[in-house]
Design a protein around this motif. Structure first.
Motif, PDB file in Angstrom:
ATOM      1  N   GLY B  55       0.777  -1.226   0.000  1.00 34.69           N
ATOM      2  CA  GLY B  55       0.000   0.000   0.000  1.00 34.69           C
ATOM      3  C   GLY B  55       0.815   1.286   0.000  1.00 34.69           C
TER       4      GLY B  55
ATOM      5  N   PHE C  79      -7.020  -2.816   4.207  1.00 36.32           N
ATOM      6  CA  PHE C  79      -6.481  -1.562   4.747  1.00 36.32           C
ATOM      7  C   PHE C  79      -5.424  -1.913   5.787  1.00 36.32           C
ATOM      8  CE2 PHE C  79     -10.644  -0.493   3.205  1.00 36.32           C
ATOM      9  CZ  PHE C  79     -10.573   0.821   2.769  1.00 36.32           C
ATOM     10  N   CYS C  80      -4.245  -1.360   5.659  1.00 34.43           N
ATOM     11  CA  CYS C  80      -3.212  -1.624   6.642  1.00 34.43           C
ATOM     12  C   CYS C  80      -3.560  -0.889   7.934  1.00 34.43           C
ATOM     13  CB  CYS C  80      -1.847  -1.189   6.127  1.00 34.43           C
ATOM     14  SG  CYS C  80      -1.275  -2.248   4.786  1.00 34.43           S
ATOM     15  N   SER C 102      -3.261   3.023   7.398  1.00 33.29           N
ATOM     16  CA  SER C 102      -3.667   3.582   6.110  1.00 33.29           C
ATOM     17  C   SER C 102      -4.292   4.958   6.324  1.00 33.29           C
ATOM     18  CB  SER C 102      -4.686   2.666   5.423  1.00 33.29           C
ATOM     19  OG  SER C 102      -5.998   2.925   5.895  1.00 33.29           O
ATOM     20  N   THR C 103      -4.218   5.793   5.297  1.00 32.66           N
ATOM     21  CA  THR C 103      -4.764   7.150   5.428  1.00 32.66           C
ATOM     22  C   THR C 103      -6.263   7.119   5.731  1.00 32.66           C
ATOM     23  OG1 THR C 103      -3.095   8.069   3.965  1.00 32.66           O
ATOM     24  CG2 THR C 103      -5.128   9.334   4.214  1.00 32.66           C
ATOM     25  N   ARG C 202      -5.339   6.193  -1.499  1.00 33.11           N
ATOM     26  CA  ARG C 202      -5.027   4.759  -1.590  1.00 33.11           C
ATOM     27  C   ARG C 202      -3.857   4.394  -0.691  1.00 33.11           C
ATOM     28  NH1 ARG C 202      -3.021   3.116  -6.034  1.00 33.11           N
ATOM     29  NH2 ARG C 202      -2.463   5.143  -6.858  1.00 33.11           N
ATOM     30  N   TRP C 203      -3.265   5.366  -0.007  1.00 33.80           N
ATOM     31  CA  TRP C 203      -2.071   5.100   0.790  1.00 33.80           C
ATOM     32  C   TRP C 203      -2.387   4.140   1.931  1.00 33.80           C
ATOM     33  CZ3 TRP C 203       0.271   5.458   5.562  1.00 33.80           C
ATOM     34  CH2 TRP C 203       1.671   5.455   5.584  1.00 33.80           C
ATOM     35  N   GLY C 204      -1.685   3.036   1.949  1.00 34.12           N
ATOM     36  CA  GLY C 204      -1.891   2.060   3.007  1.00 34.12           C
ATOM     37  C   GLY C 204      -2.953   1.023   2.710  1.00 34.12           C
ATOM     38  N   ILE C 205      -3.503   1.052   1.507  1.00 33.89           N
ATOM     39  CA  ILE C 205      -4.421  -0.009   1.092  1.00 33.89           C
ATOM     40  C   ILE C 205      -3.627  -0.972   0.218  1.00 33.89           C
ATOM     41  CG2 ILE C 205      -6.523  -0.579  -0.184  1.00 33.89           C
ATOM     42  CD1 ILE C 205      -7.481   2.302   0.351  1.00 33.89           C
TER      43      ILE C 205
END
Lengths: 95, 479, 488
Positions: B55, C79-80, C102-103, C202-205
């Motif tokens: 990610g 999702f992280c 994740s964002t 999408r950051w952290g997905i």
């Protein structure tokens, strides 16, 4: 486009996925069916149509040249399957 | 100059193109905020993006774009208003993403050239890409260790056309390109630390014929290795052809210990990189204002400066070349020459200063004599305070002590004796004492002038103005 | 507390009708009781209670209420989540514990939400049934009237959809690449929205197909979806594809009504073999909107038929590259071997399930030398034509109404041996994905077997407001209040 066994072997090697011998024919059939289906795209006239590689009209954003990240090897290595000191470790690579 | 290789039945010509990987001078990496400094502890300069954690996404560094544009303008390339970042897909343990973000079909710079003596070497392109991490093979008996500090650092790959005709030309090209990058401040050019690496594409052909099949020698990390590797590879290819064989297009490694190249162990699929535009990024669009702002702030380029040194300052071609090999050198010289005789200043910088730096293995930035201080020394010689010989003594003292020329002259009482009356008395006394030798001189042994000069200098502890002493002696002896 | 929506929770907490801890304890119990749905990969009770206590403490300290204070949210396990294992329902990431958040989940936490569980999905979000999960299939809380077989919740966000449909949580996070929010929403009788590409970071997905992936809310009402999206969305400098669009007050748009709106009904979506009751429901949906004051316009989206094959080139191509990082070097599964090359092949064999392997291979093939132009470039050209179809349509209409999926939920295990039949589930959702458009699915009725059917509304880029307000009108007209057997 029908994929043969050899092609399956070639792309499995490129993708670094071990595909057992007996699976290759079955996969060749499945992948051929999918490729045959997606080839319906050839019915579409796409002359003079530019490929769409990204969605949306905004500009590529730029970051400032500030080195404010990193410095946390413990977080980077926390999930490592194998590590030596602060290095990741893999079986010996011969060039 | 072309160098030909003797084959069994006729000569062969080299066709060499270089792919230079220059690390962009920037604080942070190309797509992450991790630092780029050399020599840090393993995996300490790694962000989650560089480690390709799930990610994580790339965001491009503005300075890396600017540096690529600056470099492109420096060699006269065309800056693309629209360029694209692609993914080059391959697996390697030190390539965390499983792909390298690079520019394949649409690079940021196309065209341009670099001059070397006797040839214009065409540049094909410059593109931005990510560096990989480092694999350490010799630290653990059965494992390869991975350090990602370098992973994601920005590189400029600069590709030349196969215009180079000898190992020496290749070396000259890399030297000039390196100097240009350093001049522009876009790469520190440090080959030992790997900030500048080079792959060489080498082929041989009958002079003027079509290009032959090339091999690519990877990762040459010094100019000497570059020269040696190409030299060996050209000979090897001619031997293969002479032996009835064919050159295979392959990747080779240079073994500096044996002075040989050998084929790398590669898989036949290794070159299917499956490039496609990176969907995590958008195309890079540069507007004219951005490019013009960089162009306007460009330093005077080495060739222009060299020409100006010759035409406006009256320097010799040799000195001008020498003084524009590095921007810091040219800057030093211009500071030292400012407001005084540039040729004299050039003599001191190109001669004594560079000589001493070279002997001591120092860069000009580390010179213990500031440019203005060297200028003062030149002035003291020009106004007759110091003789040339005394000047050298003062130079050495300045180097050792860091003191100014004036202070050293004062301290050591080094002022040159230019008082005609005082010198005349000394000369008269000498000629009276050495009347026999004076007679010999007058009888035709004019070589004795040196003896008389030496005596006067000795009597003054070397402080007599030698020009004045010469004149006085000649006048008295030839009366 | 089962049926509380987000606005109800907001009001209940404000009035002191219950505390966040009471609510969360109640929902955690429901989560535990819902084990038969196999919707949860990793429960997060400790973290949830801690967040609930924090929400109560804020209220006690008279701090201003946050928009999602105390709201239990289930999170698709794509999702992280920092310190909580994140698996993408793959053996490949079995033990991976992200050192980052994740964002989108961070935004929710910042809005006061209580993340309660990580939910089951198709492995790496590749599938339309949640049956490709390494942890076994999730189960739809709905059953057909006269058929006891368990049904698929759809996918890939099937676990999230099942939990919301079963009233275990009021809201869940999904991601949608080709329909992975909307199709399970339709199968489970809930509301699911895929925002405009770029609306949510999408950051952290865990990435599937970067040019398509988008996070979105899954809720039981249009209002709750609007409230959720407002908390999730916003520009993120860490995602180069994140849009710098302001985030409007979506909830405020809901009451706008559809008077004067023009709603397009694309004739190409009337596909062969579409069940008559779905066709009827679609026509009924149009009639409801017309009654509410909208004008219904027949439109043409001529390249619709080619969206699915284009998608099945573009998405696997991107996936084949996005999944290259799972190499057993830095995290995740490793199947050791003497030689690193063999370690890769073994690891990726053991770590990826059949569908993921299939897609990675297809993607590798369509990008490989000699085939790139014929497949990948061709598909991207067709993609532009599909986007252009919508652009032209939106010159005439304000939103487009279609069915969400060609069928209601199918029995678990069906279509598993026929990849193309499975892919056809996404026939109505993929076009909006390729064009990057916002689209919502909402439940509009039941079929003859008593299974929910969904309708989809597609809007202009960054015009979620029109989508929401049209959906709200449709929701009101449809009056969908059926409950799955699981809840009854």
């Amino acid at each position: 486009m029908a994929l043969d066994r050899a092609t399956v072997e070639r792309i499995a090697a490129l993708a670094r996925i071990d595909i057992a011998g007996e699976e290759r024919d079955a996969l060749a059939g499945e992948l051929s069916a999918i490729l045959g289906w997606v080839e319906t795209l050839n019915e579409v006239d796409t002359e003079d149509v530019a490929p769409m590689t990204s969605v949306g009209g905004h500009k590529l954003p730029w970051r400032d040249d500030v080195a404010g990240d990193g410095g946390y090897p413990d977080r980077v290595l926390a999930n490592a399957p194998d590590a030596v000191g602060a290095f990741f470790a893999v079986p010996k690579v011969v060039e | 100059m072309s160098v030909l290789i003797e084959g069994r039945d006729g000569v062969w010509e080299y066709a060499i193109g270089l792919e230079v990987h220059a690390q962009v001078a920037s604080s942070a990496k190309l797509f992450s905020g991790a630092p780029t400094a050399f020599g840090a502890e393993p995996n300490t300069q790694v962000s989650l993006v560089d480690a390709a954690m799930p990610g994580m996404l790339p965001v491009i560094n503005r300075v890396c774009i600017e540096q690529a544009v600056r470099t492109g303008l420096g060699f006269g390339g065309a800056i693309a208003r629209h360029s694209v970042f692609d993914r080059k897909n391959y697996f390697y343990p030190d390539l965390p993403q499983g792909y390298q973000i690079s520019q394949y079909t649409q690079p940021i710079v196309s065209g341009g050239s670099v001059e070397i003596p006797g040839r214009t070497v065409r540049i094909t392109r410059l593109h931005l890409e990510q560096d990989a991490g480092k694999s350490v093979h010799d630290r653990d008996p059965d494992r390869t260790l991975i350090d990602l500090n370098r992973a994601g650092v920005a590189l400029m790959e600069i590709v030349s056309e196969p215009d180079l005709r000898s190992p020496e030309e290749a070396a000259e090209f890399l030297t000039r390109l390196r100097a240009l990058l350093r001049w522009l401040g876009t790469c520190d050019g440090n080959m030992q630390e790997g900030s500048l690496r080079c792959d060489a594409n080498v082929s041989v052909r009958r002079p003027g014929a079509e290009l032959g099949t090339r091999t690519e020698i990877k990762n040459l990390n010094s100019i000497r290795f570059l020269r040696e590797a190409i030299e060996y590879e050209g000979q090897r290819q001619v031997e293969v052809i002479d032996g009835g064989g064919e050159i295979e297009q392959e990747t080779r490694l240079f073994d500096p210990d044996r002075g040989e190249t050998r084929a790398m162990r590669t898989k036949e699929d290794a070159h299917d990189y499956r490039y496609f535009p990176d969907p995590d990024l958008l195309p890079l669009e540069l507007d004219e204002d951005f490019i013009e702002a960089i162009r306007a702030a460009m330093p005077e380029l080495p060739e222009a400066r060299r020409d100006r040194f010759v035409e406006e300052l009256g320097l010799s071609d040799y000195d001008a070349d020498l003084l524009t090999a590095e921007r810091a050198r040219a800057d030093y010289f211009e500071a030292a020459a400012s407001g005084r005789d540039a040729k004299q200043a050039a003599n001191w910088v190109a001669g004594d200063l560079l000589g001493r730096l070279n002997r001591e293995g120092l860069e000009i930035e580390a010179a213990p004599i500031p440019a203005a201080g060297l200028g003062e020394l030149v002035d003291l010689i020009a106004d007759g305070t110091l003789s040339g010989r005394m000047g050298r003594e003062v130079f050495d003292a300045m180097w050792e002590t860091g003191k100014s020329a004036a202070a050293i002259v004062e301290e050591r009482g080094l002022k040159q004796i230019s008082d005609t009356g005082a010198l005349e008395a000394l000369v008269d006394e000498l000629l009276a004492r050495e009347a026999d030798k004076a007679a010999e001189y007058r009888g035709g042994r004019t070589k004795l002038l040196g003896f008389f000069v030496g005596q006067v200098m000795k009597a003054t502890g070397g402080k007599a103005n030698p020009k004045l002493v010469n004149e006085l002696l000649r006048a008295k002896l030839e009366e | 507390m089962r049926d509380l929506g987000l606005a109800d929770i907001r009001a209940g907490l404000a009035e002191g009708a219950f505390s966040a801890v009471e609510l969360v304890e109640d929902r955690l119990a429901a989560l535990e009781a819902a084990g038969e749905l196999n919707a949860v990969v990793t429960p997060m009770p400790d973290r949830a209670l801690e967040a609930a206590r924090a929400a109560d403490a804020r209220r006690a300290a008279r701090e201003p209420a946050l928009p999602l204070d105390g709201v239990p949210v289930a999170v698709k396990d794509l999702f992280c989540t920092e310190g909580v294992r994140t698996t993408a329902s793959s053996a490949m990431l079995g033990g991976f514990v992200p050192p980052y958040e994740s964002t989108v989940t961070a935004n929710l936490i910042g809005a006061g939400a209580v993340l309660a569980a990580k939910t089951n999905l198709d492995e790496f979000a590749m599938g339309s049934s949640t049956a490709t999960s390494h942890f076994g299939p999730a189960v739809n809380p709905w059953k057909a009237k006269d058929d006891p077989r368990p049904r698929a919740p759809g996918g890939s966000s099937g676990g999230s959809a099942a939990l919301v449909a079963a009233s275990v949580v009021p809201a869940a996070l999904g991601t949608d690449t080709g329909g992975s929010i909307r199709q399970p929403a339709a199968f489970c009788g809930i509301v699911g929205l895929k925002p405009t590409y770029g609306r949510c970071s999408r950051w952290g997905i865990v990435a599937f197909a970067s040019s398509l992936d988008q996070a979105g809310p899954m809720t039981r009402s249009v209002r709750d979806a609007a409230i959720m999206l407002a908390a999730m969305a916003g520009h993120d400098p860490k995602d180069s594809t994140s849009a710098r669009e302001p985030v409007p007050d979506f909830e405020a748009a809901l009451g706008g009504g559809v008077k004067g709106l023009r709603i397009g009904v694309p004739r190409e979506y009337r596909v062969d073999g579409m069940p008559e009751e779905l066709d009827a429901l679609w026509r009924e949906g149009a009639a409801w909107l017309e009654e509410a004051g909208a004008e219904i316009v027949d439109i043409s989206l001529p390249h619709t038929h080619y969206a699915l094959p284009a998608y099945y080139i573009v998405a696997p191509a991107e996936a084949s590259s996005n999944l290259a990082r799972y190499d057993g070097v830095r995290y995740g599964l490793r199947s050791p071997a003497e030689v690193v090359e063999e370690q890769y092949a073994r690891t990726r064999r053991a770590g990826f399930g059949a569908e993921v392997r299939r897609r990675v291979l297809i993607g590798t093939y369509v990008l490989s030398a000699g085939y790139y132009d014929a497949y990948y470039t061709k598909a991207q050209r067709v993609r532009r034509l599909i986007a252009r179809d919508f652009e032209q349509a939106f010159g005439k209409v304000d939103a487009v109404l279609t069915p969400t999926a060609p069928t209601a939920a199918f029995p678990l295990g069906e279509k598993m041996d026929d990849p193309i039949a499975m892919y056809l589930n996404d026939v109505f959702t993929v076009p909006a994905s390729l064009a990057g458009l916002p689209a919502v699915s909402l439940p509009a009725g039941l079929d003859g077997e008593g299974l929910p059917l969904g309708l989809q509304l597609i809007g202009r880029p960054f015009d979620e407001e029109t989508v929401f307000r049209t959906a709200a009108a449709l929701e009101a007209a449809a009056g969908f209040d059926a409950e799955p057997e699981f809840v009854r």
